[in-house]
Enzyme design. Structure first.
Site, PDB file in Angstrom:
ATOM      1  N   LYS A   1       0.718  -1.269  -0.202  1.00 36.69           N
ATOM      2  CA  LYS A   1       0.032  -0.018   0.122  1.00 36.69           C
ATOM      3  C   LYS A   1       0.769   1.183   0.066  1.00 36.69           C
ATOM      4  O   LYS A   1       0.784   2.228  -0.712  1.00 36.69           O
ATOM      5  CB  LYS A   1      -1.089  -0.078   0.986  1.00 36.69           C
ATOM      6  CG  LYS A   1      -1.878   1.196   1.315  1.00 36.69           C
ATOM      7  CD  LYS A   1      -2.983   0.784   2.068  1.00 36.69           C
ATOM      8  CE  LYS A   1      -2.995   0.926   3.624  1.00 36.69           C
ATOM      9  NZ  LYS A   1      -2.540   2.157   4.167  1.00 36.69           N
ATOM     10  N   SER A   2       1.855   1.425   0.865  1.00 35.87           N
ATOM     11  CA  SER A   2       2.886   2.403   0.821  1.00 35.87           C
ATOM     12  C   SER A   2       3.372   2.861  -0.320  1.00 35.87           C
ATOM     13  O   SER A   2       3.527   3.886  -0.923  1.00 35.87           O
ATOM     14  CB  SER A   2       3.813   2.258   2.001  1.00 35.87           C
ATOM     15  OG  SER A   2       3.031   2.343   3.185  1.00 35.87           O
TER      16      SER A   2
ATOM     17  N   ARG B   1       2.990   5.895  -3.543  1.00 34.96           N
ATOM     18  CA  ARG B   1       4.150   6.708  -3.834  1.00 34.96           C
ATOM     19  C   ARG B   1       4.409   6.498  -5.291  1.00 34.96           C
ATOM     20  O   ARG B   1       4.848   7.272  -5.977  1.00 34.96           O
ATOM     21  CB  ARG B   1       5.693   6.208  -2.824  1.00 34.96           C
ATOM     22  CG  ARG B   1       5.302   6.879  -1.489  1.00 34.96           C
ATOM     23  CD  ARG B   1       6.164   5.975  -0.609  1.00 34.96           C
ATOM     24  NE  ARG B   1       6.222   6.637   0.641  1.00 34.96           N
ATOM     25  CZ  ARG B   1       5.288   6.137   1.530  1.00 34.96           C
ATOM     26  NH1 ARG B   1       4.355   5.534   1.507  1.00 34.96           N
ATOM     27  NH2 ARG B   1       5.571   6.874   2.806  1.00 34.96           N
TER      28      ARG B   1
ATOM     29  N   SER C   1       7.120   9.615  11.974  1.00 35.43           N
ATOM     30  CA  SER C   1       6.206   9.087  11.008  1.00 35.43           C
ATOM     31  C   SER C   1       6.597   9.553   9.747  1.00 35.43           C
ATOM     32  O   SER C   1       7.152  10.351   9.301  1.00 35.43           O
ATOM     33  CB  SER C   1       5.117  10.350  11.115  1.00 35.43           C
ATOM     34  OG  SER C   1       4.222  10.256  10.278  1.00 35.43           O
TER      35      SER C   1
ATOM     36  N   ASP D   1       1.910  -0.898  11.876  1.00 33.56           N
ATOM     37  CA  ASP D   1       0.587  -1.441  11.288  1.00 33.56           C
ATOM     38  C   ASP D   1       0.127  -2.875  11.715  1.00 33.56           C
ATOM     39  O   ASP D   1      -0.717  -3.447  11.377  1.00 33.56           O
ATOM     40  CB  ASP D   1       0.471  -1.271   9.806  1.00 33.56           C
ATOM     41  CG  ASP D   1       0.505   0.272   9.421  1.00 33.56           C
ATOM     42  OD1 ASP D   1      -0.169   1.110  10.068  1.00 33.56           O
ATOM     43  OD2 ASP D   1       0.943   0.465   8.245  1.00 33.56           O
TER      44      ASP D   1
ATOM     45  N   LYS E   1      -4.739   6.039  14.638  1.00 33.36           N
ATOM     46  CA  LYS E   1      -4.804   5.409  13.504  1.00 33.36           C
ATOM     47  C   LYS E   1      -6.369   5.569  12.745  1.00 33.36           C
ATOM     48  O   LYS E   1      -7.150   6.070  13.291  1.00 33.36           O
ATOM     49  CB  LYS E   1      -4.127   3.898  13.238  1.00 33.36           C
ATOM     50  CG  LYS E   1      -2.863   3.756  13.679  1.00 33.36           C
ATOM     51  CD  LYS E   1      -2.111   4.364  12.334  1.00 33.36           C
ATOM     52  CE  LYS E   1      -0.579   4.431  12.683  1.00 33.36           C
ATOM     53  NZ  LYS E   1       0.350   5.243  11.828  1.00 33.36           N
TER      54      LYS E   1
ATOM     55  N   ARG F   1      -6.684   1.985  17.652  1.00 26.23           N
ATOM     56  CA  ARG F   1      -6.482   0.561  17.757  1.00 26.23           C
ATOM     57  C   ARG F   1      -5.986  -0.217  18.963  1.00 26.23           C
ATOM     58  O   ARG F   1      -6.038  -1.414  19.151  1.00 26.23           O
ATOM     59  CB  ARG F   1      -5.284   0.209  16.627  1.00 26.23           C
ATOM     60  CG  ARG F   1      -5.892   0.311  15.259  1.00 26.23           C
ATOM     61  CD  ARG F   1      -4.888   0.066  14.118  1.00 26.23           C
ATOM     62  NE  ARG F   1      -5.291   0.049  12.892  1.00 26.23           N
ATOM     63  CZ  ARG F   1      -4.530   0.373  11.803  1.00 26.23           C
ATOM     64  NH1 ARG F   1      -3.346   0.350  11.780  1.00 26.23           N
ATOM     65  NH2 ARG F   1      -5.340   0.347  10.533  1.00 26.23           N
TER      66      ARG F   1
ATOM     67  N   ARG G   1      -7.649  -3.079   9.734  1.00 29.83           N
ATOM     68  CA  ARG G   1      -6.861  -4.095  10.364  1.00 29.83           C
ATOM     69  C   ARG G   1      -7.200  -4.650  11.650  1.00 29.83           C
ATOM     70  O   ARG G   1      -6.906  -5.823  12.013  1.00 29.83           O
ATOM     71  CB  ARG G   1      -5.428  -3.447  10.698  1.00 29.83           C
ATOM     72  CG  ARG G   1      -4.613  -2.817   9.380  1.00 29.83           C
ATOM     73  CD  ARG G   1      -3.022  -2.681   9.435  1.00 29.83           C
ATOM     74  NE  ARG G   1      -2.874  -1.789   8.422  1.00 29.83           N
ATOM     75  CZ  ARG G   1      -2.600  -2.303   7.171  1.00 29.83           C
ATOM     76  NH1 ARG G   1      -2.539  -3.536   6.708  1.00 29.83           N
ATOM     77  NH2 ARG G   1      -2.151  -1.312   6.141  1.00 29.83           N
TER      78      ARG G   1
HETATM   79  C1  S3P Z   1       2.411   4.892   5.968  1.00 27.60           C
HETATM   80  C2  S3P Z   1       3.120   5.259   7.537  1.00 27.60           C
HETATM   81  C3  S3P Z   1       2.698   4.910   8.766  1.00 27.60           C
HETATM   82  C4  S3P Z   1       1.720   3.816   8.540  1.00 27.60           C
HETATM   83  C5  S3P Z   1       0.366   4.031   7.375  1.00 27.60           C
HETATM   84  C6  S3P Z   1       1.402   3.980   6.188  1.00 27.60           C
HETATM   85  C7  S3P Z   1       3.123   5.310   4.879  1.00 27.60           C
HETATM   86  O1  S3P Z   1       1.816   5.919   9.120  1.00 27.60           O
HETATM   87  O2  S3P Z   1       0.980   3.468   9.689  1.00 27.60           O
HETATM   88  O3  S3P Z   1      -0.328   2.735   7.260  1.00 27.60           O
HETATM   89  O4  S3P Z   1       2.612   5.199   3.770  1.00 27.60           O
HETATM   90  O5  S3P Z   1       3.827   6.395   5.029  1.00 27.60           O
HETATM   91  P1  S3P Z   1       2.775   6.889   9.884  1.00 27.60           P
HETATM   92  O6  S3P Z   1       3.628   7.801   9.100  1.00 27.60           O
HETATM   93  O7  S3P Z   1       1.741   7.994  10.363  1.00 27.60           O
HETATM   94  O8  S3P Z   1       3.217   6.499  11.106  1.00 27.60           O
END
Ligand code: S3P
Length: 430
Positions: free
Chosen positions: A22-23, A27, A169, A316, A343, A347, A389
Site C-alpha cells: 500500500k505505501s 508513492r 512518522s 501496522d 490510526k 487500535r 486491520r
Molecule cells: C504509512 C506510514 C505509517 C503507517 C501507514 C502508512 C506510509 O503511518 O501507519 O499505514 O505509507 O507512509 P505514520 O507515518 O503516520 O506512522
C-alpha cells in the site's frame, strides 16, 4: 453494513501471494505524476486507499492508465510543475497516506485545493504535517488550526527548513520531502528512530537532489524527476495476517510469496522470532525494494516485550501481533505505541475490547497493552470500528477459537486488502 463470520479452530496451510504494498503503491502514483514522462508499475494495490490517490491525481490533470484487475498502471507525468487545479474538492476516503503526502505536494503548487475524507480521516490529526508545511510557506486552513480535514491548502514560494521527526512518522517525513523539492534552500529532516524509507528510495531512483548522512535526510530544490518502471513488492502488512496466524498455531505451514522485506517494515518478523516462531526468509530481490519469500511453521509462542524503538517498523502489524501475544505463554507488553490511538480507529481500544470479548486476559495501557496468554478464545460478536486491520486481526483470532467470531462492519477490509477473504479461505481450506 456487511459482517464476516469466522469459525474456528483452524490452521493456515498452503501458499499465498499477498497484494502489492500500500505505501509503495501510493508513492508509485505520486512520483509517477511528478516525473517527466511515462512510469509503469506492476502489482499496484487496487484497494480503496490507493484508488483515492489515483483519482485525486486524475482530477489534477494527470493521465493514468489502469485496467482494473491487472495490477498494471501507467502514469503520464508532466513534471513537478505539471499539476492543474482540480475543479472540486478532492475526497480521499479513509486514506491518511493520501491526505498527508498530497499536502506535501500541494504545498508546492500555485493553486488552492480542498482535501476532504470520511469521518475517520476527518478526525485524524493533521497538524503534524500542516504546521511544518506552514513554516515552509504554505497557507493551510482547517478546523482547530488546520488540525482536521476538510483542509484548504494554497501553495506558494516555499523555503527549506530543519525538522526533527519526533513522531517517527513516514507520512510526515514524506510530505516534507515532497515539499522540499519545491523549496528554496535545503530541507533537513532528522529522525532518531527510522520510519519506513520508501519515499527516500523513490527520490534516489528518480534522481531527486536528495542525500542521506547519518540520521539526516537532505532534500534540495529539484527541477526534474525521472519516470520509473518497477514491480511493486507484496505488502508485508497484509502478509502479516497470515504470517502471525501461522506462527501462533501448531500444525500451520505457509509460504508467503514475493513479500516486501524492507528492514524499516519487517519488525513483525523479528518480534515473532523472539517469541519462538519458526520463520525462514529467502531474499529474491534487493533493489529498488528488498523482496522475498517467507516460510512459517506453527509453534506455541512465548510472551515478549515491544518498546518504542521497534514501533515504527511494525506499527501496522501491532493489532495482529496483539492476537499472537494474547495466546503466547506468559506476559507480553507493548509500550511506546500511543500512535496506535490515532490510526483509522484507536487500535489500542479496538483490539483490547475485542480480545477481551473473546476471552483474552488483556489490559489497556495509555501507550500499549499488557497481556497474559490464554490457551484459546471463545465465540463472540466483535466490531471492526471501521478499521480494516482490526477486522482482519479478529479473523485471525478465530484460528484459536472454539466457535465463531462474528466481525461486524467489515466493508473496511477493502481499504487495504480486498482479496483478504479469498486468501483466508484458501489457507484454511474453508
Ligand atoms: C504509512 C506510514 C505509517 C503507517 C501507514 C502508512 C506510509 O503511518 O501507519 O499505514 O505509507 O507512509 P505514520 O507515518 O503516520 O506512522
Amino acid at each position: 453494513m456487511s459482517q464476516l463470520s469466522f469459525s474456528g479452530p483452524g490452521q493456515f496451510r498452503g501458499t499465498c501471494t499477498p497484494p502489492g504494498d500500500k505505501s509503495i503503491s501510493h508513492r508509485a502514483l505520486l512520483f509517477g505524476a511528478l516525473a517527466d514522462g511515462e512510469s509503469q508499475y506492476e502489482n499496484f494495490l487496487e484497494a480503496e486507499d490507493c484508488l483515492h490517490t489515483l483519482e485525486a491525481l486524475r482530477r489534477m490533470g494527470v493521465e493514468i492508465g489502469h485496467e482494473k484487475g491487472s495490477g498494471r498502471i501507467c502514469v503520464l507525468g508532466s513534471g513537478l510543475g505539471g499539476l492543474r487545479a482540480p475543479a472540486n474538492e478532492l475526497y480521499l476516503g479513509n486514506s491518511g497516506t493520501s491526505m498527508r503526502l498530497l499536502l506535501g505536494i500541494l504545498a508546492g503548487q500555485r493553486f488552492e485545493t480542498v482535501l476532504t475524507g470520511d469521518p475517520s480521516l476527518s478526525g485524524r490529526p493533521m497538524r503534524r504535517v500542516t504546521d511544518p508545511l506552514k513554516r515552509m510557506g504554505a497557507q493551510i486552513r482547517g478546523r482547530e488550526d488546520a488540525n482536521f480535514a476538510p483542509l484548504t491548502i494554497r501553495g506558494g514560494k516555499l523555503r527549506g527548513m530543519e525538522f526533527d521527526n519526533k513522531l517517527s512518522s513516514a507520512q510526515v517525513k514524506s510530505a516534507l520531502l515532497f515539499a522540499g523539492m519545491y523549496a528554496e534552500g535545503k530541507t533537513v529532516i532528522r529522525e532518531a528512530i527510522p520510519s519506513r524509507d520508501h519515499t527516500e528510495r523513490f527520490l534516489e531512483a528518480a534522481g531527486a537532489r536528495f542525500r542521506k548522512t547519518g540520521d539526516q535526510l537532505i532534500i534540495e530544490r529539484t527541477e526534474k524527476l525521472l519516470p520509473l518502471q518497477a514491480r511493486i513488492a507484496g505488502d508485508i502488512s497484509s502478509a502479516a495476517f497470515f504470517i502471525v496466524g501461522a506462527a501462533m498455531r501448531e500444525g500451520s505451514e505457509v509460504t508467503l510469496q514475493d513479500v516486501g522485506l524492507n528492514p524499516t517494515r519487517a519488525g513483525v518478523l523479528e518480534v515473532l522470532k523472539r517469541m519462538g516462531a519458526r520463520i525462514v526468509t529467502q531474499v529474491t530481490q534487493t533493489v529498488p525494494e528488498p523482496m522475498g519469500n517467507i516460510y512459517v511453521r506453527g509453534a506455541r509462542l512465548k510472551g515478549t516485550g515491544i518498546t518504542h524503538r521497534e514501533i515504527p517498523s511494525l506499527i501496522d502489524e501491532l493489532p495482529v501481533l496483539m492476537v499472537a501475544m494474547a495466546l503466547a505463554e506468559g506476559e507480553s507488553l507493548i509500550s511506546g505505541a500511543a500512535e496506535l490511538r490515532v490510526k483509522e480507529t484507536d487500535r489500542i481500544h479496538s483490539m483490547v475490547g475485542n480480545l477481551k470479548a473473546i476471552g483474552a486476559s488483556i489490559e489497556e495501557l495509555p501507550d500499549g497493552s499488557l497481556v497474559r496468554g490464554v490457551d484459546g478464545f471463545h465465540s463472540a460478536t466483535v466490531q471492526s470500528f471501521g478499521d480494516h486491520r482490526t477486522a482482519m486481526s479478529m479473523g485471525v483470532a478465530s484460528l484459536a477459537t472454539k466457535g465463531t467470531i462474528l466481525v461486524q462492519d467489515t466493508d473496511c477490509v477493502a481499504t487495504s486488502y480486498p482479496s483478504f477473504m479469498d486468501h483466508f479461505r484458501g489457507l484454511t481450506g474453508g
